[in-house]
Design an enzyme around this catalytic site. Structure first.
Site, PDB file in Angstrom:
ATOM      1  N   GLU A   1       7.179  18.564  33.128  1.00 41.78           N
ATOM      2  CA  GLU A   1       8.605  18.479  33.480  1.00 41.78           C
ATOM      3  C   GLU A   1       8.977  19.359  34.653  1.00 41.78           C
TER       4      GLU A   1
ATOM      5  N   ILE B   1      12.727   8.565  28.723  1.00 41.28           N
ATOM      6  CA  ILE B   1      11.587   7.665  28.633  1.00 41.28           C
ATOM      7  C   ILE B   1      10.229   8.610  28.171  1.00 41.28           C
TER       8      ILE B   1
ATOM      9  N   HIS C   1      31.144  10.643   1.066  1.00 37.81           N
ATOM     10  CA  HIS C   1      30.216  11.694   0.497  1.00 37.81           C
ATOM     11  C   HIS C   1      29.256  11.206  -0.267  1.00 37.81           C
TER      12      HIS C   1
ATOM     13  N   LYS D   1      12.107   1.227  20.817  1.00 39.98           N
ATOM     14  CA  LYS D   1      12.521   1.435  19.576  1.00 39.98           C
ATOM     15  C   LYS D   1      11.492   1.001  18.315  1.00 39.98           C
TER      16      LYS D   1
ATOM     17  N   ALA E   1      12.421 -13.340  35.595  1.00 38.61           N
ATOM     18  CA  ALA E   1      11.272 -13.098  34.327  1.00 38.61           C
ATOM     19  C   ALA E   1      11.800 -13.722  32.996  1.00 38.61           C
TER      20      ALA E   1
ATOM     21  N   GLU F   1      17.517 -16.024  36.323  1.00 38.38           N
ATOM     22  CA  GLU F   1      16.490 -14.979  35.876  1.00 38.38           C
ATOM     23  C   GLU F   1      14.917 -15.198  36.512  1.00 38.38           C
TER      24      GLU F   1
ATOM     25  N   ASP G   1      22.574  -1.386  35.981  1.00 38.12           N
ATOM     26  CA  ASP G   1      21.633  -0.444  36.607  1.00 38.12           C
ATOM     27  C   ASP G   1      21.683  -0.431  38.036  1.00 38.12           C
TER      28      ASP G   1
ATOM     29  N   ARG H   1      14.512   6.014  37.544  1.00 42.20           N
ATOM     30  CA  ARG H   1      14.398   4.512  38.038  1.00 42.20           C
ATOM     31  C   ARG H   1      15.159   4.416  39.009  1.00 42.20           C
TER      32      ARG H   1
HETATM   33  P1  FAD Z   1      18.003  -5.213  33.680  1.00 39.07           P
HETATM   34  O1  FAD Z   1      17.889  -5.169  32.400  1.00 39.07           O
HETATM   35  O2  FAD Z   1      16.848  -4.548  34.420  1.00 39.07           O
HETATM   36  O3  FAD Z   1      17.784  -6.549  33.878  1.00 39.07           O
HETATM   37  C1  FAD Z   1      17.864  -7.166  35.147  1.00 39.07           C
HETATM   38  C2  FAD Z   1      17.326  -8.478  35.289  1.00 39.07           C
HETATM   39  O4  FAD Z   1      17.372  -9.225  36.716  1.00 39.07           O
HETATM   40  C3  FAD Z   1      15.571  -8.436  34.861  1.00 39.07           C
HETATM   41  O5  FAD Z   1      15.190  -9.265  33.963  1.00 39.07           O
HETATM   42  C4  FAD Z   1      14.937  -8.958  36.247  1.00 39.07           C
HETATM   43  O6  FAD Z   1      13.931  -9.884  36.355  1.00 39.07           O
HETATM   44  C5  FAD Z   1      16.219  -9.700  37.069  1.00 39.07           C
HETATM   45  N1  FAD Z   1      16.031  -9.733  38.166  1.00 39.07           N
HETATM   46  C6  FAD Z   1      15.783  -8.910  39.150  1.00 39.07           C
HETATM   47  N2  FAD Z   1      15.722  -9.412  40.504  1.00 39.07           N
HETATM   48  C7  FAD Z   1      15.816 -10.779  40.597  1.00 39.07           C
HETATM   49  C8  FAD Z   1      15.971 -11.898  41.416  1.00 39.07           C
HETATM   50  N3  FAD Z   1      15.958 -11.552  42.702  1.00 39.07           N
HETATM   51  N4  FAD Z   1      16.133 -13.107  40.774  1.00 39.07           N
HETATM   52  C9  FAD Z   1      16.352 -13.406  39.587  1.00 39.07           C
HETATM   53  N5  FAD Z   1      16.241 -12.605  38.681  1.00 39.07           N
HETATM   54  C10 FAD Z   1      16.103 -11.214  39.086  1.00 39.07           C
HETATM   55  N6  FAD Z   1      19.118   1.828  27.707  1.00 39.07           N
HETATM   56  C11 FAD Z   1      20.028   1.954  26.602  1.00 39.07           C
HETATM   57  O7  FAD Z   1      21.167   1.845  26.332  1.00 39.07           O
HETATM   58  N7  FAD Z   1      19.439   2.349  25.324  1.00 39.07           N
HETATM   59  C12 FAD Z   1      17.980   2.431  25.304  1.00 39.07           C
HETATM   60  O8  FAD Z   1      17.409   2.820  24.129  1.00 39.07           O
HETATM   61  C13 FAD Z   1      17.140   2.302  26.200  1.00 39.07           C
HETATM   62  N8  FAD Z   1      15.767   2.521  26.280  1.00 39.07           N
HETATM   63  C14 FAD Z   1      15.106   2.011  27.296  1.00 39.07           C
HETATM   64  C15 FAD Z   1      13.764   2.422  27.402  1.00 39.07           C
HETATM   65  C16 FAD Z   1      12.897   2.063  28.381  1.00 39.07           C
HETATM   66  C17 FAD Z   1      11.454   2.377  28.297  1.00 39.07           C
HETATM   67  C18 FAD Z   1      13.685   1.786  29.936  1.00 39.07           C
HETATM   68  C19 FAD Z   1      12.748   1.299  30.816  1.00 39.07           C
HETATM   69  C20 FAD Z   1      14.971   1.298  29.785  1.00 39.07           C
HETATM   70  C21 FAD Z   1      15.638   2.058  28.780  1.00 39.07           C
HETATM   71  N9  FAD Z   1      17.047   1.759  28.715  1.00 39.07           N
HETATM   72  C22 FAD Z   1      17.861   1.766  27.471  1.00 39.07           C
HETATM   73  C23 FAD Z   1      17.853   1.352  29.820  1.00 39.07           C
HETATM   74  C24 FAD Z   1      18.130  -0.334  29.842  1.00 39.07           C
HETATM   75  O9  FAD Z   1      16.992  -0.749  29.803  1.00 39.07           O
HETATM   76  C25 FAD Z   1      19.011  -0.529  31.138  1.00 39.07           C
HETATM   77  O10 FAD Z   1      20.000   0.160  31.188  1.00 39.07           O
HETATM   78  C26 FAD Z   1      19.381  -2.061  31.108  1.00 39.07           C
HETATM   79  O11 FAD Z   1      18.426  -3.125  30.828  1.00 39.07           O
HETATM   80  C27 FAD Z   1      20.018  -2.334  32.218  1.00 39.07           C
HETATM   81  O12 FAD Z   1      20.722  -3.714  32.452  1.00 39.07           O
HETATM   82  P2  FAD Z   1      21.015  -4.390  33.644  1.00 39.07           P
HETATM   83  O13 FAD Z   1      21.395  -5.886  33.149  1.00 39.07           O
HETATM   84  O14 FAD Z   1      21.521  -3.660  34.461  1.00 39.07           O
HETATM   85  O15 FAD Z   1      19.267  -4.763  34.247  1.00 39.07           O
HETATM   86  P1  NAD Z   2      15.231  10.619  33.356  1.00 41.33           P
HETATM   87  O1  NAD Z   2      15.712  10.886  34.683  1.00 41.33           O
HETATM   88  O2  NAD Z   2      15.826  10.451  32.109  1.00 41.33           O
HETATM   89  O3  NAD Z   2      13.933  11.673  33.232  1.00 41.33           O
HETATM   90  C1  NAD Z   2      13.215  11.932  34.429  1.00 41.33           C
HETATM   91  C2  NAD Z   2      12.870  13.303  34.303  1.00 41.33           C
HETATM   92  O4  NAD Z   2      11.425  13.389  35.184  1.00 41.33           O
HETATM   93  C3  NAD Z   2      13.903  14.301  34.698  1.00 41.33           C
HETATM   94  O5  NAD Z   2      13.848  15.207  33.668  1.00 41.33           O
HETATM   95  C4  NAD Z   2      13.149  14.996  36.115  1.00 41.33           C
HETATM   96  O6  NAD Z   2      13.421  16.134  36.123  1.00 41.33           O
HETATM   97  C5  NAD Z   2      11.760  14.834  35.915  1.00 41.33           C
HETATM   98  N1  NAD Z   2      11.061  14.452  37.103  1.00 41.33           N
HETATM   99  C6  NAD Z   2      11.313  13.971  38.321  1.00 41.33           C
HETATM  100  N2  NAD Z   2      10.400  14.150  39.068  1.00 41.33           N
HETATM  101  C7  NAD Z   2       9.243  14.910  38.350  1.00 41.33           C
HETATM  102  C8  NAD Z   2       8.056  15.310  39.024  1.00 41.33           C
HETATM  103  N3  NAD Z   2       7.597  14.810  40.232  1.00 41.33           N
HETATM  104  N4  NAD Z   2       7.269  15.875  38.244  1.00 41.33           N
HETATM  105  C9  NAD Z   2       7.731  16.477  36.901  1.00 41.33           C
HETATM  106  N5  NAD Z   2       8.904  15.914  36.559  1.00 41.33           N
HETATM  107  C10 NAD Z   2       9.647  15.145  37.319  1.00 41.33           C
HETATM  108  O7  NAD Z   2      14.299   9.227  33.924  1.00 41.33           O
HETATM  109  P2  NAD Z   2      13.538   8.182  32.705  1.00 41.33           P
HETATM  110  O8  NAD Z   2      13.019   8.947  31.621  1.00 41.33           O
HETATM  111  O9  NAD Z   2      12.484   7.545  33.749  1.00 41.33           O
HETATM  112  O10 NAD Z   2      14.439   7.007  32.256  1.00 41.33           O
HETATM  113  C11 NAD Z   2      15.199   6.345  33.271  1.00 41.33           C
HETATM  114  C12 NAD Z   2      16.464   5.962  32.957  1.00 41.33           C
HETATM  115  O11 NAD Z   2      16.397   4.879  31.907  1.00 41.33           O
HETATM  116  C13 NAD Z   2      17.461   7.048  32.337  1.00 41.33           C
HETATM  117  O12 NAD Z   2      18.198   7.644  33.131  1.00 41.33           O
HETATM  118  C14 NAD Z   2      18.008   6.189  31.348  1.00 41.33           C
HETATM  119  O13 NAD Z   2      19.623   5.783  31.924  1.00 41.33           O
HETATM  120  C15 NAD Z   2      17.511   5.043  30.798  1.00 41.33           C
HETATM  121  N6  NAD Z   2      16.957   5.075  29.473  1.00 41.33           N
HETATM  122  C16 NAD Z   2      17.705   5.414  28.566  1.00 41.33           C
HETATM  123  C17 NAD Z   2      17.393   5.338  27.314  1.00 41.33           C
HETATM  124  C18 NAD Z   2      18.078   5.550  26.199  1.00 41.33           C
HETATM  125  O14 NAD Z   2      19.394   5.315  26.275  1.00 41.33           O
HETATM  126  N7  NAD Z   2      17.838   6.019  24.849  1.00 41.33           N
HETATM  127  C19 NAD Z   2      15.888   5.363  27.164  1.00 41.33           C
HETATM  128  C20 NAD Z   2      15.059   5.397  28.358  1.00 41.33           C
HETATM  129  C21 NAD Z   2      15.433   5.235  29.258  1.00 41.33           C
END
Ligand code: FAD
Ligand code: NAD
Length: 463
Positions: free
Chosen positions: A205, A186, A442, A52, A37, A35, A309, A270
């Site tokens: 949007e 997001i 209920h 959250k 980070a 990892e 992802d 993303r």
């Molecule tokens: P990541 O969690 O991105 O982990 C990848 C890891 O790989 C990182 O720690 C990184 O440092 C490491 N890494 C990358 N390259 C290297 C390298 N070369 N060497 C060593 N380590 C490396 N999903 C939900 O289901 N529910 C939610 O409520 C939700 N909320 C979110 C809110 C936000 C603001 C964001 C940004 C995302 C949210 N997501 C949510 C999405 C969720 O965070 C991702 O789907 C999830 O983290 C993906 O897991 P992952 O293991 O694929 O990758």
């Molecule tokens: P998203 O795909 O949910 O939303 C991005 C939005 O930006 C879209 O509605 C799109 O039409 C709009 N957009 C794109 N380009 C634009 C522009 N130039 N101007 C204005 N609007 C524009 O993506 P996100 O919110 O960045 O989240 C990324 C991913 O992270 C999500 O797809 C989701 O899988 C994950 N995520 C999940 C949760 C959860 O599970 N509760 C929470 C946060 C993030």
């Protein structure tokens, strides 16, 4: 000669990677995880968990403001105050605790952890730049779980007051004016939280509606609540530049508007995190920018798997975890294959949205129109009426011939917790009558699920 040799090397300790490594360790597979980070990845450190925790604090503050402004349920109070730096410290504390927990779980499973950036040399050999120098690792199998990162917009690049979700979740002051580009997961989760904390929030949007992946019925309650919170939403609008104090936006009528802002949160999707690991050198087959995988998460190179992802939508933590667990089993010799019926999606907006399986239109397309769609509003649910929030509904989508559930959606306060019942019903192949005949406690919001199924059978009880 490698410095380390192992059966399984996992790159990235996010939900996908750490779940894979823990399960592999438990199954007796000699496993190393790398990892760059902090353990826990995006989800735990800069994603799901801090967002959250922020939403929770913002909800508490907004509730107190309601009591102070106009009172509710006979309760009134003085104006609340917030020490946002302290709120942020609490968010950080939750993250720290969980990250340390993941480190502990990896250790307990007998996984060797290495901190540093991993770089591929070929499909079996990786070099890790650690604080103690470079370490060469040779592995029989490698799992790529490097996740995704915020997508920059060329017209509004990150830097200064133009921030991504990572910085938005680490602010120590509530911005006075926040403009959010992207009305998706997001943008709306974080935008709503800051609106509740007192920021003046505007959402830009590009699509015709916020959360365009879902139908209008499901997203309308969220749009109405945003309006009630004073959030300005511009749809069919595109951000086109940043002056340092105002965001230029192309409005649907072709006019350009400048939106003054103290911070601009760009949340427009993303993209896969491929650079640091030098994934390009492996020349894996891709779908768009993401790594292509089969039903066992195998990439186009033998012995190299990809999960989470980095493999594309839906980019959700629970999908990454499920893939990670499955791959660990496969590497341990178990005959697993991806056969999930549904991956629940929850958007933690106000109100929350849950969607599992097919939406009505997709189901109609798949079944030539032969589907039953039934909805039960929270306005007719006793539990919802005991609270001040009776907006929203539960909706079921089922085959018309035998009532098998194809999709379940809900919008309303606290519906995220109904997602488990919805997913279970789909995974078990439940029919409308299975849910209708199950006694639901209920008064709970879950009764709306039973009632929607009863309605689908033509046997409504409370409507
Ligand atoms: P990541 O969690 O991105 O982990 C990848 C890891 O790989 C990182 O720690 C990184 O440092 C490491 N890494 C990358 N390259 C290297 C390298 N070369 N060497 C060593 N380590 C490396 N999903 C939900 O289901 N529910 C939610 O409520 C939700 N909320 C979110 C809110 C936000 C603001 C964001 C940004 C995302 C949210 N997501 C949510 C999405 C969720 O965070 C991702 O789907 C999830 O983290 C993906 O897991 P992952 O293991 O694929 O990758
Ligand atoms: P998203 O795909 O949910 O939303 C991005 C939005 O930006 C879209 O509605 C799109 O039409 C709009 N957009 C794109 N380009 C634009 C522009 N130039 N101007 C204005 N609007 C524009 O993506 P996100 O919110 O960045 O989240 C990324 C991913 O992270 C999500 O797809 C989701 O899988 C994950 N995520 C999940 C949760 C959860 O599970 N509760 C929470 C946060 C993030």
């Amino acid at each position: 000669m490698p410095d380390l040799a192992c059966k399984l090397l996992v790159i990235g300790a996010g939900p996908g990677g750490y779940a894979c490594a823990i399960r592999a360790g438990q199954l007796g597979v000699d496993t190393v995880i790398v990892e760059a980070a902090r353990d826990g990845g995006t989800c735990l450190n800069i994603g799901c968990i801090p967002s959250k925790a922020l939403i929770h604090a913002a909800d508490a503050f907004a509730r107190l403001r309601t009591f102070a402004d106009k009172g509710a349920m006979g309760i009134s109070s003085g104006a609340p105050s917030i020490d946002f730096a302290e709120t942020s410290r609490r968010v950080g504390g939750v993250v720290d605790r969980l990250s340390r927990g993941v480190t502990g779980l990896l250790k307990k499973a007998g996984v060797r952890s290495l901190h540093g950036e991993a770089r591929f040399r070929d499909g079996k050999n990786v070099v890790v730049r650690t604080a103690e120098g470079e370490k060469r690792i040779r592995a029989e199998s490698i799992v790529i779980a490097t996740g995704a990162e915020p997508m920059p917009l060329p017209s509004v690049p990150f830097g200064g007051d133009v921030i991504s979700s990572t910085e938005a979740l680490a602010l120590t002051e509530v911005p006075r004016r926040l403009v959010v580009v992207g009305g998706g997961y997001i943008g709306l989760e974080i935008g709503t939280a800051y609106a509740k904390l007192g920021a003046s929030v505007t959402v830009v949007e590009a699509a015709e509606r916020i959360l365009p992946q879902w139908d209008a019925a499901l997203t309308d309650p969220v749009a109405r609540r945003l309006a009630a919170l004073g959030v300005e939403v511009h749809t069919s609008a595109k951000a086109s530049g940043w002056s340092g104090s105002a965001l230029a936006v192309e409005m649907p009528d072709g006019q350009r508007r400048n939106l003054e802002a103290d911070k601009v949160l760009v949340a427009a999707g993303r993209r896969p995190r491929t650079g640091a690991a030098r994934l390009a050198e492996l020349q894996l087959t891709t779908t768009g920018p993401f790594i292509k995988i089969d039903e066992r998460c195998r990439t186009s190179m033998r012995g190299v798997y990809a999960i989470g992802d980095i493999t594309g939508e839906p980019m959700l933590a629970h999908r990454a975890i499920a893939q990670g667990e499955m791959v660990a089993g496969i590497i341990a010799g178990q005959p697993h294959v991806w056969d999930k019926v549904a991956i629940p999606a929850v958007c933690f907006t106000d109100p929350e949205i849950v969607s599992v399986g097919l939406l009505p239109d997709a189901a109609r397309k798949a079944k030539d129109g032969d589907v039953t769609v039934a909805e039960f509003p929270f306005k007719a649910n006793g539990r919802a009426l005991t609270t001040e929030r009776d907006d929203g509904f539960v909706r079921v989508v089922a085959r018309a011939d035998n009532g098998q559930l194809l999709g379940i959606q809900a919008v309303g306060e606290g519906v995220s917790e109904l997602s488990a019942a919805f997913s279970l019903a789909l995974e078990m192949g439940a029919r409308l009558d299975d849910v209708a005949a199950t006694i639901h406690a209920h008064p709970t919001r879950s009764e709306a699920f039973q009632e929607a199924c009863l309605r689908g059978l033509g046997l409504p009880l409370h409507i």
